[in-house]
Write a protein that holds these residues in place. Structure first.
Motif, PDB file in Angstrom:
ATOM      1  N   ALA A 286      -4.809 -11.022   3.196  1.00 34.71           N
ATOM      2  CA  ALA A 286      -5.518 -11.945   1.973  1.00 34.71           C
ATOM      3  C   ALA A 286      -5.293 -11.052   0.610  1.00 34.71           C
ATOM      4  N   CYS A 287      -4.866 -11.895  -0.495  1.00 33.42           N
ATOM      5  CA  CYS A 287      -4.954 -11.148  -1.659  1.00 33.42           C
ATOM      6  C   CYS A 287      -5.867 -11.816  -2.422  1.00 33.42           C
ATOM      7  N   ARG A 288      -6.890 -10.842  -2.919  1.00 37.50           N
ATOM      8  CA  ARG A 288      -8.154 -11.429  -3.634  1.00 37.50           C
ATOM      9  C   ARG A 288      -8.410 -10.652  -4.819  1.00 37.50           C
ATOM     10  N   PRO A 289      -8.621 -11.344  -5.841  1.00 34.34           N
ATOM     11  CA  PRO A 289      -8.933 -10.680  -7.003  1.00 34.34           C
ATOM     12  C   PRO A 289      -9.808  -9.058  -6.906  1.00 34.34           C
ATOM     13  N   HIS A 290      -9.507  -8.263  -7.336  1.00 40.62           N
ATOM     14  CA  HIS A 290     -10.020  -6.869  -7.523  1.00 40.62           C
ATOM     15  C   HIS A 290     -10.069  -6.265  -6.158  1.00 40.62           C
ATOM     16  N   GLN A 291      -9.594  -6.891  -5.276  1.00 43.94           N
ATOM     17  CA  GLN A 291      -9.643  -6.317  -3.840  1.00 43.94           C
ATOM     18  C   GLN A 291      -8.486  -5.925  -3.187  1.00 43.94           C
ATOM     19  N   TYR A 292      -7.170  -5.557  -4.053  1.00 45.80           N
ATOM     20  CA  TYR A 292      -5.944  -5.373  -3.807  1.00 45.80           C
ATOM     21  C   TYR A 292      -5.806  -4.084  -2.684  1.00 45.80           C
ATOM     22  N   GLY A 293      -6.993  -3.373  -2.886  1.00 41.00           N
ATOM     23  CA  GLY A 293      -6.976  -2.090  -2.139  1.00 41.00           C
ATOM     24  C   GLY A 293      -7.840  -2.061  -0.808  1.00 41.00           C
ATOM     25  N   ASP A 294      -8.323  -3.365  -0.509  1.00 42.06           N
ATOM     26  CA  ASP A 294      -9.146  -3.296   0.893  1.00 42.06           C
ATOM     27  C   ASP A 294      -8.245  -3.656   1.746  1.00 42.06           C
ATOM     28  N   SER A 295      -7.735  -2.526   2.716  1.00 50.18           N
ATOM     29  CA  SER A 295      -6.821  -2.795   3.928  1.00 50.18           C
ATOM     30  C   SER A 295      -7.203  -3.821   4.850  1.00 50.18           C
TER      31      SER A 295
ATOM     32  N   PHE B 113       0.753  -1.019  -0.040  1.00 49.66           N
ATOM     33  CA  PHE B 113       0.048   0.056   0.106  1.00 49.66           C
ATOM     34  C   PHE B 113       0.904   1.034   0.062  1.00 49.66           C
ATOM     35  N   ARG B 114       0.349   2.342  -0.368  1.00 53.12           N
ATOM     36  CA  ARG B 114       1.097   3.625  -0.112  1.00 53.12           C
ATOM     37  C   ARG B 114       0.245   4.608   0.180  1.00 53.12           C
ATOM     38  N   GLN B 115       0.890   5.662   0.921  1.00 49.02           N
ATOM     39  CA  GLN B 115       0.116   6.755   1.426  1.00 49.02           C
ATOM     40  C   GLN B 115       0.714   8.212   0.948  1.00 49.02           C
TER      41      GLN B 115
ATOM     42  N   THR C 126      -2.564 -15.672  -6.693  1.00 46.24           N
ATOM     43  CA  THR C 126      -3.223 -14.514  -6.954  1.00 46.24           C
ATOM     44  C   THR C 126      -2.212 -13.646  -7.009  1.00 46.24           C
ATOM     45  N   ILE C 127      -2.111 -12.621  -7.905  1.00 50.04           N
ATOM     46  CA  ILE C 127      -1.367 -11.490  -8.181  1.00 50.04           C
ATOM     47  C   ILE C 127      -2.161 -10.295  -8.685  1.00 50.04           C
ATOM     48  N   GLU C 128      -2.215  -9.145  -7.955  1.00 46.47           N
ATOM     49  CA  GLU C 128      -2.947  -7.982  -8.324  1.00 46.47           C
ATOM     50  C   GLU C 128      -2.161  -6.720  -8.571  1.00 46.47           C
ATOM     51  N   TYR C 129      -2.496  -5.671  -9.220  1.00 43.04           N
ATOM     52  CA  TYR C 129      -2.042  -4.430  -9.546  1.00 43.04           C
ATOM     53  C   TYR C 129      -2.920  -3.251  -9.417  1.00 43.04           C
ATOM     54  N   ALA C 130      -2.752  -2.132  -8.933  1.00 37.70           N
ATOM     55  CA  ALA C 130      -3.377  -1.286  -9.177  1.00 37.70           C
ATOM     56  C   ALA C 130      -3.426  -0.727 -10.678  1.00 37.70           C
ATOM     57  N   ASP C 131      -4.621  -0.112 -11.246  1.00 37.90           N
ATOM     58  CA  ASP C 131      -4.210   0.244 -12.781  1.00 37.90           C
ATOM     59  C   ASP C 131      -3.153   1.413 -12.766  1.00 37.90           C
ATOM     60  N   SER C 132      -3.154   2.090 -12.071  1.00 38.89           N
ATOM     61  CA  SER C 132      -1.926   3.128 -12.089  1.00 38.89           C
ATOM     62  C   SER C 132      -0.613   2.686 -12.100  1.00 38.89           C
ATOM     63  N   VAL C 133      -0.350   1.244 -11.601  1.00 39.13           N
ATOM     64  CA  VAL C 133       1.088   0.905 -11.616  1.00 39.13           C
ATOM     65  C   VAL C 133       1.087  -0.418 -12.665  1.00 39.13           C
ATOM     66  N   LYS C 134       0.150  -0.762 -13.149  1.00 41.68           N
ATOM     67  CA  LYS C 134       0.308  -1.897 -14.025  1.00 41.68           C
ATOM     68  C   LYS C 134       1.255  -1.478 -15.231  1.00 41.68           C
ATOM     69  N   GLY C 135       1.992  -2.354 -15.623  1.00 43.71           N
ATOM     70  CA  GLY C 135       3.009  -2.382 -16.548  1.00 43.71           C
ATOM     71  C   GLY C 135       4.243  -1.784 -16.159  1.00 43.71           C
ATOM     72  N   ARG C 136       4.427  -1.108 -14.930  1.00 46.58           N
ATOM     73  CA  ARG C 136       5.566  -0.450 -14.595  1.00 46.58           C
ATOM     74  C   ARG C 136       6.055  -1.083 -13.154  1.00 46.58           C
ATOM     75  N   PHE C 137       5.323  -1.698 -12.349  1.00 47.37           N
ATOM     76  CA  PHE C 137       5.671  -2.494 -11.299  1.00 47.37           C
ATOM     77  C   PHE C 137       5.341  -3.857 -11.216  1.00 47.37           C
ATOM     78  N   THR C 138       6.242  -4.635 -10.714  1.00 42.32           N
ATOM     79  CA  THR C 138       6.144  -6.144 -10.606  1.00 42.32           C
ATOM     80  C   THR C 138       6.341  -6.457  -9.207  1.00 42.32           C
ATOM     81  N   ILE C 139       5.316  -7.314  -8.710  1.00 42.00           N
ATOM     82  CA  ILE C 139       5.681  -7.813  -7.283  1.00 42.00           C
ATOM     83  C   ILE C 139       5.981  -9.514  -7.563  1.00 42.00           C
ATOM     84  N   SER C 140       6.825  -9.748  -6.652  1.00 37.90           N
ATOM     85  CA  SER C 140       7.473 -11.065  -6.620  1.00 37.90           C
ATOM     86  C   SER C 140       7.777 -11.549  -5.176  1.00 37.90           C
TER      87      SER C 140
END
Length: 125
Positions: free
Chosen positions: A100-109, A37-39, A57-71
């Motif tokens: 928990a990392c769930r599809p489309h819920q990467y932002g649910d803290s 997360f970031r603030q 499961t791997i999820e990215y915010a739209d704003s970082v897709k294609g630029r950030f990679t999690i591993s």
């Protein structure tokens, strides 16, 4: 005791790269997913990315897709966030959390139970 240690932040010019690390202790990545997360100053905390070794499961915010990679490196109990093509709007304190990392819920803290201290990323224009 579950602990998370984030590191790797710093000052970088626009277009540059950084790699953040999140080292976990007191648990294994077989049992917990890790999220980033970031603030930014004056803004609400937002989800950036998450990864689950439990179900892949791997999820990215739209704003970082294609630029950030999690591993993840399960042997080292470490999750990485490779950040390329950084922009000034990426400037923020970055936090890692276990949950928990769930599809489309990467932002649910609320899906995350344990949080590390933040690491500051500053991108200059």
């Amino acid at each position: 005791e579950v602990q998370l240690q984030a590191s790797g932040g710093g000052l970088v010019q626009s277009g540059g790269s950084l790699r953040l690390s999140c080292v976990g202790s007191g648990f294994t990545f077989d049992d917990w997913a890790i999220g980033w997360f970031r603030q930014a100053p004056g803004k609400e905390r937002e989800g950036v990315s998450c990864i689950s070794s439990i179900d892949g499961t791997i999820e990215y915010a739209d704003s970082v897709k294609g630029r950030f990679t999690i591993s993840s490196d399960k042997v080292k109990n470490t999750v990485y966030l490779q950040m390329n093509s950084l922009r000034p709007e990426d400037t923020a304190v970055y936090y890692c959390a276990a949950g928990a990392c769930r599809p489309h819920q990467y932002g649910d803290s609320w899906l995350y139970d344990y949080w590390g201290q933040g690491t500051l990323v500053t991108v200059s224009s």
